[in-house]
Design a protein around this motif. Structure first.
Motif, mmCIF file in Angstrom:
data_model
loop_
_atom_site.group_PDB
_atom_site.id
_atom_site.type_symbol
_atom_site.label_atom_id
_atom_site.label_comp_id
_atom_site.label_asym_id
_atom_site.label_seq_id
_atom_site.Cartn_x
_atom_site.Cartn_y
_atom_site.Cartn_z
ATOM 1 N N ASN A 14 0.798 -1.230 0.000
ATOM 2 C CA ASN A 14 0.000 0.000 0.000
ATOM 3 C C ASN A 14 0.826 1.274 0.000
ATOM 4 O O ASN A 14 0.372 2.302 0.470
ATOM 5 N N LYS A 15 2.051 1.222 -0.513
ATOM 6 C CA LYS A 15 2.842 2.426 -0.731
ATOM 7 C C LYS A 15 3.044 2.545 -2.231
ATOM 8 O O LYS A 15 3.335 1.567 -2.889
ATOM 9 N N ALA A 16 2.884 3.742 -2.770
ATOM 10 C CA ALA A 16 3.039 3.897 -4.217
ATOM 11 C C ALA A 16 3.397 5.327 -4.560
ATOM 12 O O ALA A 16 3.124 6.241 -3.815
ATOM 13 N N ASP A 17 3.994 5.477 -5.711
ATOM 14 C CA ASP A 17 4.155 6.805 -6.282
ATOM 15 C C ASP A 17 4.048 6.694 -7.790
ATOM 16 O O ASP A 17 4.492 5.732 -8.376
ATOM 17 N N CYS A 18 3.440 7.711 -8.372
ATOM 18 C CA CYS A 18 3.346 7.825 -9.818
ATOM 19 C C CYS A 18 3.671 9.262 -10.170
ATOM 20 O O CYS A 18 3.242 10.184 -9.484
ATOM 21 N N ARG A 44 -8.660 -4.934 -16.626
ATOM 22 C CA ARG A 44 -9.213 -3.583 -16.482
ATOM 23 C C ARG A 44 -9.680 -3.474 -15.040
ATOM 24 O O ARG A 44 -10.435 -4.319 -14.560
ATOM 25 N N PHE A 45 -9.218 -2.446 -14.338
ATOM 26 C CA PHE A 45 -9.572 -2.306 -12.931
ATOM 27 C C PHE A 45 -9.525 -0.846 -12.521
ATOM 28 O O PHE A 45 -8.950 -0.009 -13.215
ATOM 29 N N ASN A 62 -0.186 -0.092 -6.288
ATOM 30 C CA ASN A 62 -0.035 -0.635 -4.941
ATOM 31 C C ASN A 62 -1.203 -1.506 -4.535
ATOM 32 O O ASN A 62 -2.233 -1.535 -5.189
ATOM 33 N N GLY A 63 -1.021 -2.201 -3.425
ATOM 34 C CA GLY A 63 -2.079 -3.005 -2.836
ATOM 35 C C GLY A 63 -2.686 -3.998 -3.819
ATOM 36 O O GLY A 63 -1.980 -4.641 -4.587
ATOM 37 N N ALA A 64 -4.013 -4.098 -3.805
ATOM 38 C CA ALA A 64 -4.710 -5.063 -4.665
ATOM 39 C C ALA A 64 -4.452 -4.801 -6.143
ATOM 40 O O ALA A 64 -4.342 -5.740 -6.935
ATOM 41 N N ALA A 65 -4.323 -3.527 -6.533
ATOM 42 C CA ALA A 65 -4.074 -3.194 -7.938
ATOM 43 C C ALA A 65 -2.744 -3.773 -8.421
ATOM 44 O O ALA A 65 -2.597 -4.118 -9.594
#
Length: 114
Positions: A14-18, A44-45, A62-65
């Motif tokens: 659950n940590k992300a950066d874009c 597709r989500f 992050n996470g489920a994605a």
């Protein structure tokens, strides 16, 4: 819409950066819900945007994605809006094209076809 981004990383913690520059160019806000289409696997989500270092080219889910993609997959990031018929007539969606390092090469505003 941001076309043909390449996944550079994914984390299941659950940590992300874009890259914030990409989302600014497309008119997508931090924490806005977006639809991701993975060109490689057809997934597709929906997920949401978390801004990261500007100009980094980083696209990290992050996470489920993160379970829906692999590093180096090509994706399309889409945001939707609800518009009145009058607003829709004037709306010109932003489309951002990126290179193989997720840096902007072109931006256009697509006219709506009638």
């Amino acid at each position: 819409m941001i076309l043909r981004n390449e996944i550079t990383n994914y984390r299941k913690d659950n940590k992300a950066d874009c890259d914030e520059e990409l989302f600014d160019a497309a008119g997508i806000l931090e924490y806005e819900m977006v639809c991701i289409v993975d060109i490689n696997n057809g997934q597709r989500f929906e997920t949401y945007v978390i801004a990261g270092e500007r100009g980094s080219g980083l696209i990290c889910l992050n996470g489920a994605a993160a379970r829906c993609v692999q590093v180096n997959d090509k994706i399309i990031i889409m945001a939707y809006s609800r518009l009145t018929p009058e607003e829709a007539e004037k709306h010109r969606p932003s489309v951002v094209f990126v290179d193989n390092h997720n840096h902007i090469v072109r931006k256009t505003n697509v006219p709506i076809r009638k």
